[in-house]
Write an enzyme that holds these catalytic residues in place. Sequence first.
Site, short mmCIF file in Angstrom:
data_model
loop_
_atom_site.label_atom_id
_atom_site.label_comp_id
_atom_site.label_asym_id
_atom_site.label_seq_id
_atom_site.Cartn_x
_atom_site.Cartn_y
_atom_site.Cartn_z
N ASP A 1 10.26 64.70 15.83
CA ASP A 1 8.90 64.90 15.35
C ASP A 1 7.92 65.15 16.49
OD1 ASP A 1 9.99 64.28 12.92
OD2 ASP A 1 8.73 62.52 12.55
N HIS B 1 11.24 61.43 18.92
CA HIS B 1 10.01 62.19 19.18
C HIS B 1 10.11 62.91 20.52
CE1 HIS B 1 9.00 59.07 16.25
NE2 HIS B 1 8.02 59.87 15.85
#
Length: 224
Positions: free
Chosen positions: A42, A186
């Site tokens: 993400d 991430h």
Amino acid sequence: MFVCLFIVIVFLMYGVIPTVMIRSFSLRIYKKGMNGIALTFDDGPDPIYTPQLLDLLKKHHVKATFFVVGSKAKKYPHIIKRIDEEGHAIGLHHYHHISNWILLPFFVEWELKKTADVIEEITGKRPVLYRPPWGHFNLFTLFTQKRYKTVMWTYILGDWKASLGANRLYERLKNCRKDGAIIVLHDSGSTLGADEEAPKYMLKALERFLKENNDIRWTSADEW
């Protein structure tokens, strides 16, 4: 006092309660894959860390899914193009990294359409995968979701904090070795609440994990 109480009730009814319900009962969302383990990332693309991540995934022949922020995708189209060309799946993560809890339906639609337009312009493909920032939904996103495959996660490991460190993150990754698991990591530390250098430790932990677990069948969300 009454006004404050009213605002809290509206906030709960509009954002918090729908999020709890959708995630608890898996309403039109995926929290588990079908076969193998899915790596998802993400908040990118990031000009420093995403290319390093792509190098690592290529080295170990792993395909992943990237839920990208539209404004960053527009800024770094060459990275989006590389993600696509190397066989990874690309999904939506809003044009700005902003919660559905504070977005009215029109703005949710705009965030998604704008991001999809940017990705399609770069890759020639219209994305169908979606993951809302912070995993937040609101009262209307069940209707918005009809057009997308909304992918949540089985494991979220806290890798946005540099204080976790590579060793502790590696230990958490080891506990994710379950068929059908969706792991979220991430590749950018520039979002609210994240540490800028956190992806550096994520990459170290992931490199060790991939090296020591080369028997895993990896999958990406577009295979479901």
